[in-house]
Scaffold this motif. Structure first.
Motif, PDB file in Angstrom:
ATOM      1  N   UNK A   1     -10.047   1.904  72.411  1.00 56.59           N
ATOM      2  CA  UNK A   1      -8.758   1.971  73.100  1.00 56.59           C
ATOM      3  C   UNK A   1      -7.653   2.405  72.129  1.00 56.59           C
ATOM      4  N   UNK A   2      -7.699   1.845  70.918  1.00 59.51           N
ATOM      5  CA  UNK A   2      -6.674   2.183  69.926  1.00 59.51           C
ATOM      6  C   UNK A   2      -6.765   3.651  69.510  1.00 59.51           C
ATOM      7  N   UNK A   3      -7.971   4.174  69.425  1.00 60.55           N
ATOM      8  CA  UNK A   3      -8.168   5.545  68.954  1.00 60.55           C
ATOM      9  C   UNK A   3      -7.970   6.578  70.056  1.00 60.55           C
ATOM     10  N   UNK A   4      -8.365   6.233  71.290  1.00 59.64           N
ATOM     11  CA  UNK A   4      -8.418   7.229  72.362  1.00 59.64           C
ATOM     12  C   UNK A   4      -7.525   6.920  73.556  1.00 59.64           C
ATOM     13  N   UNK A   5      -7.062   5.694  73.645  1.00 60.73           N
ATOM     14  CA  UNK A   5      -6.320   5.285  74.824  1.00 60.73           C
ATOM     15  C   UNK A   5      -7.233   4.689  75.877  1.00 60.73           C
ATOM     16  N   UNK A   6      -6.627   4.110  76.902  1.00 56.98           N
ATOM     17  CA  UNK A   6      -7.399   3.446  77.959  1.00 56.98           C
ATOM     18  C   UNK A   6      -8.146   4.457  78.826  1.00 56.98           C
ATOM     19  N   UNK A   7      -7.437   5.476  79.318  1.00 58.64           N
ATOM     20  CA  UNK A   7      -8.022   6.399  80.286  1.00 58.64           C
ATOM     21  C   UNK A   7      -9.163   7.213  79.691  1.00 58.64           C
ATOM     22  N   UNK A   8      -9.084   7.536  78.401  1.00 59.02           N
ATOM     23  CA  UNK A   8     -10.083   8.403  77.784  1.00 59.02           C
ATOM     24  C   UNK A   8     -11.257   7.623  77.189  1.00 59.02           C
ATOM     25  N   UNK A   9     -11.292   6.345  77.434  1.00 60.61           N
ATOM     26  CA  UNK A   9     -12.403   5.515  76.961  1.00 60.61           C
ATOM     27  C   UNK A   9     -13.201   5.033  78.172  1.00 60.61           C
ATOM     28  N   UNK A  10     -14.480   5.326  78.175  1.00 59.03           N
ATOM     29  CA  UNK A  10     -15.325   4.932  79.290  1.00 59.03           C
ATOM     30  C   UNK A  10     -16.242   3.774  78.949  1.00 59.03           C
ATOM     31  N   UNK A  11     -16.789   3.162  79.982  1.00 64.59           N
ATOM     32  CA  UNK A  11     -17.715   2.043  79.779  1.00 64.59           C
ATOM     33  C   UNK A  11     -18.944   2.502  78.994  1.00 64.59           C
ATOM     34  N   UNK A  12     -19.447   3.708  79.304  1.00 66.50           N
ATOM     35  CA  UNK A  12     -20.623   4.223  78.581  1.00 66.50           C
ATOM     36  C   UNK A  12     -20.372   4.276  77.079  1.00 66.50           C
TER      37      UNK A  12
END
Length: 202
Positions: free
Chosen positions: A20-31
């Motif tokens: 989340x810190x590196x990519x943000x919430x939207x660009x981080x997926x469960x996979x």
């Protein structure tokens, strides 16, 4: 919760914090969270219903840590007024410690605004801070440290001012927000709070 289950949850949380810190919430997926944590999606959903649920867990951790910092300052203060002023002067430390969380929080709010149920959960911590401030003010009234005409109005004012300081810190990283916060809290108390003479002299 069994040790292995606790360890799995800790890996999920740690991976989510990093991603989340590196990519943000939207660009981080469960996979991606699962791959980074080295777990299966089944293990993820055993602990969290969704990515939203995972973020809310992290948000609760963050806000609890801020509550703890606030309480520590009040525990070492001679009065409620001193506690608020000490908290305000230390706000820069709280902001610095939250620098990675604030953009994520705004992003998550934008994500959740169209879902009334999720939105209520997302903003709940904000109102918990108001309840916390109101409790502290009422404690000061009970202990006859302060006289307040409208405790809830002051709690709302403190919350709005604090949130404004935190949001402004994202826009101007050069400003001394601890100094601005101390000035603002002093102004709030001088205009809204009427102290008994015994505490006014201290």
């Amino acid at each position: 919760m069994q040790l292995r289950s606790v360890q799995t949850q800790d890996r999920i949380l740690q991976s989510a914090r990093q991603l989340f810190a590196a990519q943000g919430f939207e660009h981080t997926g469960v996979d991606q969270i699962c791959r980074t944590a080295g777990i299966s999606k089944g293990a993820f959903y055993h602990h969290f219903c969704s990515k939203d649920d995972l973020f809310l867990h992290l948000l609760e951790e963050w806000t609890e840590s801020i509550h703890t910092q606030i309480n520590q300052r009040f525990d070492h203060s001679a009065s409620i007024k001193a506690g608020f002023l000490q908290t305000s002067s230390s706000l820069k430390e709280i902001i610095d410690g939250s620098s990675n969380h604030l953009p994520l929080l705004f992003e998550f709010w934008q994500h959740s605004v169209k879902d009334p149920v999720l939105w209520e959960k997302a903003v709940r911590p904000l109102f918990q801070f108001k309840a916390h401030f109101l409790e502290l003010i009422k404690r000061g009234i009970k202990n006859q440290e302060i006289e307040v005409r409208d405790p809830e109005l002051i709690a709302d004012t403190i919350l709005a001012f604090s949130f404004g300081i935190i949001a402004s810190s994202m826009l101007d990283t050069q400003q001394d927000w601890g100094r601005v916060s101390s000035y603002g809290f002093s102004a709030i108390f001088n205009h809204f709070v009427f102290f008994s003479s015994v505490f006014e002299r201290q």
